[in-house]
Design a protein around this motif. Structure first.
Motif, short mmCIF file in Angstrom:
data_model
loop_
_atom_site.label_atom_id
_atom_site.label_comp_id
_atom_site.label_asym_id
_atom_site.label_seq_id
_atom_site.Cartn_x
_atom_site.Cartn_y
_atom_site.Cartn_z
N LYS A 30 0.81 -1.22 0.00
CA LYS A 30 0.00 0.00 0.00
C LYS A 30 0.85 1.27 0.00
O LYS A 30 0.55 2.22 -0.72
CB LYS A 30 -0.95 -0.01 1.21
CG LYS A 30 -1.99 -1.12 1.17
CD LYS A 30 -2.97 -1.02 2.33
CE LYS A 30 -2.31 -1.19 3.68
NZ LYS A 30 -1.63 -2.52 3.82
N THR A 31 1.90 1.28 0.81
CA THR A 31 2.74 2.48 0.90
C THR A 31 3.44 2.76 -0.43
O THR A 31 3.44 3.90 -0.92
CB THR A 31 3.78 2.33 2.02
OG1 THR A 31 3.11 2.13 3.25
CG2 THR A 31 4.66 3.57 2.12
N THR A 32 4.02 1.73 -1.02
CA THR A 32 4.71 1.89 -2.30
C THR A 32 3.76 2.40 -3.37
O THR A 32 4.09 3.34 -4.12
CB THR A 32 5.32 0.55 -2.75
OG1 THR A 32 6.30 0.14 -1.79
CG2 THR A 32 5.97 0.67 -4.12
N GLN A 33 2.59 1.80 -3.47
CA GLN A 33 1.63 2.20 -4.50
C GLN A 33 1.08 3.60 -4.25
O GLN A 33 0.86 4.36 -5.20
CB GLN A 33 0.51 1.17 -4.60
CG GLN A 33 0.95 -0.20 -5.07
CD GLN A 33 1.64 -0.18 -6.42
OE1 GLN A 33 1.30 0.62 -7.30
NE2 GLN A 33 2.61 -1.06 -6.61
N ALA A 34 0.89 3.96 -2.98
CA ALA A 34 0.42 5.31 -2.66
C ALA A 34 1.45 6.35 -3.05
O ALA A 34 1.11 7.42 -3.59
CB ALA A 34 0.09 5.41 -1.17
N GLU A 35 2.71 6.07 -2.78
CA GLU A 35 3.78 7.01 -3.14
C GLU A 35 3.82 7.24 -4.65
O GLU A 35 3.94 8.38 -5.12
CB GLU A 35 5.14 6.47 -2.66
CG GLU A 35 5.32 6.52 -1.15
CD GLU A 35 6.60 5.83 -0.71
OE1 GLU A 35 7.23 5.14 -1.56
OE2 GLU A 35 6.97 5.96 0.47
N ARG A 36 3.72 6.16 -5.41
CA ARG A 36 3.78 6.28 -6.87
C ARG A 36 2.55 7.01 -7.41
O ARG A 36 2.67 7.85 -8.32
CB ARG A 36 3.89 4.89 -7.50
CG ARG A 36 5.19 4.19 -7.19
CD ARG A 36 5.30 2.89 -7.97
NE ARG A 36 6.58 2.21 -7.73
CZ ARG A 36 7.09 1.28 -8.52
NH1 ARG A 36 6.43 0.90 -9.60
NH2 ARG A 36 8.24 0.71 -8.23
N LEU A 37 1.40 6.68 -6.86
CA LEU A 37 0.18 7.33 -7.33
C LEU A 37 0.19 8.81 -6.98
O LEU A 37 -0.23 9.66 -7.79
CB LEU A 37 -1.04 6.65 -6.71
CG LEU A 37 -2.40 7.16 -7.16
CD1 LEU A 37 -2.57 7.04 -8.67
CD2 LEU A 37 -3.52 6.41 -6.44
N GLU A 38 0.66 9.15 -5.79
CA GLU A 38 0.76 10.55 -5.39
C GLU A 38 1.61 11.34 -6.39
O GLU A 38 1.19 12.42 -6.85
CB GLU A 38 1.37 10.65 -4.00
CG GLU A 38 1.61 12.09 -3.54
CD GLU A 38 2.37 12.17 -2.23
OE1 GLU A 38 2.25 13.21 -1.56
OE2 GLU A 38 3.09 11.22 -1.89
N GLN A 39 2.78 10.84 -6.72
CA GLN A 39 3.66 11.56 -7.63
C GLN A 39 3.03 11.74 -9.00
O GLN A 39 3.14 12.80 -9.62
CB GLN A 39 5.00 10.82 -7.76
CG GLN A 39 6.04 11.61 -8.55
CD GLN A 39 6.32 12.96 -7.94
OE1 GLN A 39 6.70 13.05 -6.77
NE2 GLN A 39 6.12 14.04 -8.70
N TRP A 40 2.35 10.71 -9.47
CA TRP A 40 1.68 10.78 -10.77
C TRP A 40 0.60 11.85 -10.78
O TRP A 40 0.48 12.63 -11.73
CB TRP A 40 1.11 9.40 -11.10
CG TRP A 40 0.40 9.29 -12.41
CD1 TRP A 40 0.94 9.34 -13.66
CD2 TRP A 40 -1.01 9.10 -12.61
NE1 TRP A 40 -0.02 9.17 -14.63
CE2 TRP A 40 -1.23 9.02 -14.00
CE3 TRP A 40 -2.09 8.97 -11.74
CZ2 TRP A 40 -2.50 8.84 -14.54
CZ3 TRP A 40 -3.36 8.77 -12.28
CH2 TRP A 40 -3.56 8.71 -13.67
N LEU A 41 -0.18 11.91 -9.72
CA LEU A 41 -1.25 12.91 -9.63
C LEU A 41 -0.68 14.32 -9.52
O LEU A 41 -1.19 15.27 -10.13
CB LEU A 41 -2.15 12.60 -8.44
CG LEU A 41 -3.01 11.34 -8.58
CD1 LEU A 41 -3.66 10.99 -7.24
CD2 LEU A 41 -4.09 11.53 -9.64
N VAL A 42 0.39 14.47 -8.73
CA VAL A 42 1.04 15.78 -8.60
C VAL A 42 1.60 16.22 -9.96
O VAL A 42 1.49 17.40 -10.33
CB VAL A 42 2.16 15.72 -7.54
CG1 VAL A 42 3.02 16.98 -7.59
CG2 VAL A 42 1.56 15.56 -6.15
#
Length: 223
Positions: A30-42
């Protein structure tokens, strides 16, 4: 996981925000995927508030220490109510304000975890825990819930490899407990397919992220 709610990126043009939660067993990524998704959205110009339960506020951090690291027995009902208290404060002070200004809230665990862990695996009753949790959250429901599904033994092995066999209170429960949690998550996803995206967390991290981005893009209007 982030220790407190973290804000990144500029404010979006959108008039309303999006609430996305990530659920699943320990070690599912969950943490890894959240970090990647956050950067993509930003990168797409959206404001992202990445947070977690418990522990998305200073008060929540103290509650987190109790429910995950308190030595000795914590009564299951007390445990459930501590999670609900954290949720009530977190939703009111972090999540709703972010959504009101149009941000994307990306959250590690929410009501579904309480239902799976305390309601089903602890035997307190799924509907009872959902009722208490919904009341604590004042009825706030995610726009999308990503369930990272993974074989329990694989997840536990990942946690052990990352932390050197150091487990918190819930991670230390027997494998049968975590199998019950996994089954509860899958049952909830089956009952609400319009809200849940179930992803095989055993797939490569890039593949998992691709599935998540495809689902998110259709909701927040990015590609």
């Amino acid at each position: 996981m982030t220790p407190d709610a973290a804000v990144s990126g500029p404010s979006p043009v959108a008039a309303r925000g999006w609430f996305i939660t990530l659920e699943g067993g320990d070690g599912a990524g969950k943490t890894t995927q959240a970090e990647r998704l956050e950067q993509w959205l930003v990168d797409h110009g959206l404001e992202v508030v990445r947070t977690r339960e418990p522990g998305g506020t200073p008060l929540g951090q103290r509650i987190r220490e109790i429910v995950l690291h308190e030595r000795g027995h914590v009564a299951p009902r007390a445990e459930a109510l501590l999670y609900a208290a954290d949720r009530a404060h977190h939703v009111e002070t972090v999540v709703r304000p972010a959504l009101a200004r149009g941000a994307v809230v990306l959250q590690d665990r929410y009501i579904d975890s309480s239902v799976a862990y305390q309601g089903v695996a602890r035997g307190l009753g799924a509907e009872q825990i959902r009722t208490v949790s919904d009341w604590a959250a004042d009825g706030l429901t995610p726009d999308l819930t990503v369930l990272l599904d993974l074989d329990v033994s694989v997840g536990r092995a990942r946690v052990a490899a990352a932390r050197g066999d150091v487990f918190d209170r819930l991670e230390s429960e027997a494998e049968t407990f975590h199998e019950t949690v996994r089954a509860a998550f899958l049952a909830m996803a089956g009952a609400e397919p319009e809200r849940f995206l179930v992803v095989d967390a055993a797939e490569p991290a890039d593949t998992v992220q691709g599935h998540i981005r495809a689902a998110v893009s259709g909701r927040v209007g990015v590609s």
